[in-house]
Design an enzyme around this catalytic site. Structure first.
Site, mmCIF file in Angstrom:
data_model
loop_
_atom_site.group_PDB
_atom_site.id
_atom_site.type_symbol
_atom_site.label_atom_id
_atom_site.label_comp_id
_atom_site.label_asym_id
_atom_site.label_seq_id
_atom_site.Cartn_x
_atom_site.Cartn_y
_atom_site.Cartn_z
ATOM 1 N N LYS A 34 15.011 6.806 0.152
ATOM 2 C CA LYS A 34 15.219 5.404 0.504
ATOM 3 C C LYS A 34 16.454 4.840 -0.209
ATOM 4 C CE LYS A 34 10.271 4.754 1.260
ATOM 5 N NZ LYS A 34 9.068 3.984 0.859
ATOM 6 N N TYR A 85 8.277 2.806 11.331
ATOM 7 C CA TYR A 85 7.117 2.207 10.656
ATOM 8 C C TYR A 85 6.196 1.456 11.620
ATOM 9 C CZ TYR A 85 9.249 3.339 6.151
ATOM 10 O OH TYR A 85 9.776 3.996 5.060
ATOM 11 N N ASN A 128 9.821 2.539 -4.162
ATOM 12 C CA ASN A 128 9.243 3.856 -4.496
ATOM 13 C C ASN A 128 10.102 5.038 -4.051
ATOM 14 O OD1 ASN A 128 8.671 3.942 -1.773
ATOM 15 N ND2 ASN A 128 6.453 3.959 -2.013
ATOM 16 N N HIS A 152 10.181 8.627 1.091
ATOM 17 C CA HIS A 152 9.137 8.671 2.126
ATOM 18 C C HIS A 152 8.879 10.125 2.475
ATOM 19 C CE1 HIS A 152 7.006 8.020 5.926
ATOM 20 N NE2 HIS A 152 7.750 9.014 6.378
ATOM 21 N N GLU A 158 8.106 11.877 13.362
ATOM 22 C CA GLU A 158 9.227 11.372 12.571
ATOM 23 C C GLU A 158 10.469 12.248 12.718
ATOM 24 O OE1 GLU A 158 6.454 9.172 9.210
ATOM 25 O OE2 GLU A 158 7.339 11.109 8.730
#
Length: 152
Positions: free
Chosen positions: A12, A52, A115, A118, A129
């Protein structure tokens, strides 16, 4: 080989900005997984909303899309024995506070909203994905010379 599968991993924007790309790739390589595809890009809001989609009704959804669109990401496909499950273990819990030391989030994160990484949560979501982020011709098929040193 049983359970040889592929997973989608994305570093990310916070992971990119903090200079953790090399460390994360290193951990997957050292584990023995094979990199099949990788791209460095700034994902559009529409692309992120599609990625998402399962979270669209959650209150944090708009902030998640904004955060993921705030800078570049590194999208990758990794292949290996039980790579989806093992990859999730390597990442740690979604909430870094619940992550053990030695995991990526346990070592490098403090808050759930930052965080850094992913990872697909199932083989089915990995397939979805991967197809969202990569064209079939972008997945490179090759045999790693380390393969026979990793697998029986």
């Amino acid at each position: 080989m049983a359970n040889l599968e592929r997973t989608f991993i994305a570093i990310k924007p916070d992971g990119v900005q903090r200079g953790l790309v090399g460390e994360i790739i290193k951990r997957f390589e050292q584990k023995g997984f094979r990199l099949v595809a990788m791209k460095f890009l700034r994902a559009s809001e529409e692309h992120l909303k599609q990625h998402y989609i399962d979270l669209k009704d959650r209150p944090f959804f708009p902030g998640l899309v904004k955060y993921m669109n705030s800078g570049p990401v590194v999208a990758m496909v990794w292949e290996g024995l039980n790579v989806v499950k093992t990859g999730r273990v390597m990442l740690g819990e979604t909430n870094p506070a619940d992550s053990k030391p030695g995991t990526i989030r346990g070592d490098f994160c403090i808050q759930v909203g930052r965080n850094i990484i992913h990872g697909s949560d199932s083989v089915k979501s990995a397939e979805k994905e991967i197809s969202l982020w990569f064209k079939p011709e972008e997945l490179v098929d090759y045999k790693s010379c380390a393969h026979d040193w990793v697998y029986e």
